[in-house]
Design a protein around this motif. Structure first.
Motif, PDB file in Angstrom:
ATOM      1  N   TRP A   5       0.806  -1.120  -0.022  1.00 57.77           N
ATOM      2  CA  TRP A   5      -0.052   0.103  -0.051  1.00 57.77           C
ATOM      3  C   TRP A   5       0.924   1.190   0.183  1.00 57.77           C
ATOM      4  O   TRP A   5       0.389   2.328   0.123  1.00 57.77           O
ATOM      5  CB  TRP A   5      -0.878  -0.007   1.158  1.00 57.77           C
ATOM      6  N   ASP A   7       2.424   2.667  -2.259  1.00 58.45           N
ATOM      7  CA  ASP A   7       2.126   3.638  -3.385  1.00 58.45           C
ATOM      8  C   ASP A   7       0.892   4.467  -3.281  1.00 58.45           C
ATOM      9  O   ASP A   7       0.680   5.584  -3.630  1.00 58.45           O
ATOM     10  CB  ASP A   7       1.829   2.622  -4.753  1.00 58.45           C
ATOM     11  N   ALA A   8      -0.161   3.649  -2.813  1.00 59.09           N
ATOM     12  CA  ALA A   8      -1.433   4.526  -2.496  1.00 59.09           C
ATOM     13  C   ALA A   8      -1.334   5.651  -1.252  1.00 59.09           C
ATOM     14  O   ALA A   8      -1.823   6.581  -1.502  1.00 59.09           O
ATOM     15  CB  ALA A   8      -2.464   3.358  -1.744  1.00 59.09           C
ATOM     16  N   HIS A  11       0.424   8.455  -2.978  1.00 59.32           N
ATOM     17  CA  HIS A  11      -0.541   9.100  -3.723  1.00 59.32           C
ATOM     18  C   HIS A  11      -1.432   9.892  -2.835  1.00 59.32           C
ATOM     19  O   HIS A  11      -1.740  11.296  -3.297  1.00 59.32           O
ATOM     20  CB  HIS A  11      -1.250   8.115  -4.615  1.00 59.32           C
ATOM     21  N   VAL A  58      -7.754   9.130  -7.483  1.00 56.26           N
ATOM     22  CA  VAL A  58      -7.716   7.585  -7.092  1.00 56.26           C
ATOM     23  C   VAL A  58      -8.409   6.537  -8.069  1.00 56.26           C
ATOM     24  O   VAL A  58      -7.796   5.682  -8.152  1.00 56.26           O
ATOM     25  CB  VAL A  58      -8.020   7.859  -5.689  1.00 56.26           C
ATOM     26  N   LYS A  59      -9.451   7.066  -8.569  1.00 54.16           N
ATOM     27  CA  LYS A  59     -10.261   6.093  -9.504  1.00 54.16           C
ATOM     28  C   LYS A  59      -9.471   5.808 -10.625  1.00 54.16           C
ATOM     29  O   LYS A  59      -9.329   4.768 -11.200  1.00 54.16           O
ATOM     30  CB  LYS A  59     -11.618   6.734 -10.095  1.00 54.16           C
ATOM     31  N   LYS A  61      -6.164   6.015 -10.783  1.00 57.24           N
ATOM     32  CA  LYS A  61      -4.850   5.056 -10.550  1.00 57.24           C
ATOM     33  C   LYS A  61      -5.147   3.737  -9.910  1.00 57.24           C
ATOM     34  O   LYS A  61      -4.387   2.762  -9.819  1.00 57.24           O
ATOM     35  CB  LYS A  61      -4.022   5.772  -9.344  1.00 57.24           C
ATOM     36  N   PHE A  62      -6.166   3.893  -9.001  1.00 54.77           N
ATOM     37  CA  PHE A  62      -6.455   2.550  -8.515  1.00 54.77           C
ATOM     38  C   PHE A  62      -8.113   2.228  -8.624  1.00 54.77           C
ATOM     39  O   PHE A  62      -9.119   2.312  -7.920  1.00 54.77           O
ATOM     40  CB  PHE A  62      -6.469   2.479  -6.932  1.00 54.77           C
ATOM     41  N   GLU A  64     -10.048  -0.224  -8.789  1.00 49.70           N
ATOM     42  CA  GLU A  64     -10.570  -1.208  -7.993  1.00 49.70           C
ATOM     43  C   GLU A  64     -11.144  -0.738  -6.472  1.00 49.70           C
ATOM     44  O   GLU A  64     -12.080  -1.493  -6.185  1.00 49.70           O
ATOM     45  CB  GLU A  64     -10.089  -2.659  -7.882  1.00 49.70           C
ATOM     46  N   HIS A  65     -10.590   0.201  -6.324  1.00 53.73           N
ATOM     47  CA  HIS A  65     -10.813   0.841  -4.856  1.00 53.73           C
ATOM     48  C   HIS A  65     -12.271   1.418  -4.632  1.00 53.73           C
ATOM     49  O   HIS A  65     -12.906   2.007  -5.482  1.00 53.73           O
ATOM     50  CB  HIS A  65      -9.744   1.553  -4.438  1.00 53.73           C
ATOM     51  N   TRP A  87     -10.868   4.155   0.423  1.00 53.51           N
ATOM     52  CA  TRP A  87     -10.322   5.513   0.747  1.00 53.51           C
ATOM     53  C   TRP A  87     -11.536   6.179   1.566  1.00 53.51           C
ATOM     54  O   TRP A  87     -12.511   6.379   1.190  1.00 53.51           O
ATOM     55  CB  TRP A  87     -10.134   6.419  -0.438  1.00 53.51           C
TER      56      TRP A  87
END
Ligand code: IPD
Length: 277
Positions: A5, A7-8, A11, A58-59, A61-62, A64-65, A87
């Motif tokens: 995590w 990287d998250a 970000h 965020v959407k 880059k990630f 699925e989150h 998040w």
């Protein structure tokens, strides 16, 4: 073991800083102020824009989150914490401060996986203090390690709390009564900067021994909860026992002795849960 995590989290720090610039710029201009649940529950166009910026980025880059965001929930999105990486975002914690130019405003970004908080980022943008913490990796402010106070005597302590936005007279009576009892223990003082996230970061920094409030939301406290526990502090419910992120009640303390002493003085009441259907 790979650091899944980081990287998250990197970000989140980048986004919090970018959001902080937007918030500071907005302070120079006319704010478009609106009310949510009542005339003292405020929101501005900046709150909404900052949340959009964070969620959109965020959407990308990630994809699925999942998200729980203060303004998205206000607009009707569900507030449910699942096992999925999630998040938990408060774009402007301390909106009332923001509206009045009272200089404690934070961008708060928490991140949970399997319903457990993994990292927290709280950017107190006017002070330019970037608080960060990652589970089992410590808590920091602008890169400097944080440590809670080692005070064990309640009568040598400062306690932070807030009035929140509940104006129901019975609730207000309980809030005052709890404060009165705590003040007369006696404690050195009672404080509150108008942002739940910053109050908790002050516990993590060792400036105040504890902070409690009934009526906060999960997005106010998720990020700072990681910062408090990684700085050596404890989190509990205002009646003792484990903190429940969705219960709208929080007590963060430097240690169990101070936390449990305050629990004895708080006149607890309930608020509608964040995840109520
Ligand atoms: C509020 C602030 C305030 C606390 C309220 C919160 P918001 O968050 O954290 O200090 O007393 O309970 O709702 O609405 O400014 O994001």
């Amino acid at each position: 073991m790979p650091d899944l995590w980081q990287d998250a989290m990197d970000h989140a720090v980048t986004l919090a800083r970018k959001a902080g610039e937007i918030v500071k710029d907005a302070l120079q201009n006319d704010l478009k102020i609106m009310c949510k649940s009542s005339s003292v529950d405020l929101v501005t166009k900046t709150d909404q824009n900052v949340e959009q910026l964070i969620i959109t980025s965020v959407k990308e880059k990630f994809p699925e989150h999942s998200f729980i965001g203060e303004e998205s929930v206000a607009a009707g999105e569900p507030c449910v914490l699942t096992e999925n990486p999630t998040w938990i975002v408060d774009p402007v914690d301390g909106t009332t401060n923001f509206v009045h130019g009272y200089p404690f405003v934070a961008i708060s970004i928490g991140f949970a996986v399997n319903k457990m908080l993994e990292f927290g980022v709280v950017y107190s943008c006017i002070e330019d203090k970037m608080y960060t913490a990652r589970k089992e990796k410590g808590a920091f402010c602008n890169g400097q390690p944080l440590q809670v106070s080692d005070q064990k005597e309640i009568n040598q302590s400062i306690i932070a709390t807030e009035f929140g936005s509940n104006r129901d007279p019975d609730a207000v009576d309980k809030i005052f009564s709890s404060m009165r009892k705590i003040l007369c223990l006696p404690v050195h003082g009672i404080r509150g900067v108008g942002s739940a996230a910053i109050n908790m970061c002050l516990v993590a920094s060792g400036c105040v021994e504890a902070y409690y409030e009934i009526g906060i939301h999960c997005w106010d406290v998720a990020a700072a909860a990681v910062i408090v526990s990684e700085a050596g502090g404890v989190l509990m419910d205002v009646e003792g026992g484990p903190m429940d992120l969705m219960s709208r009640r929080v007590l963060a303390a430097n240690n169990n002795i101070i936390g449990e002493r305050i629990v004895k003085e708080i006149e607890a009441f309930s608020a509608v849960r964040d995840d109520a259907p």
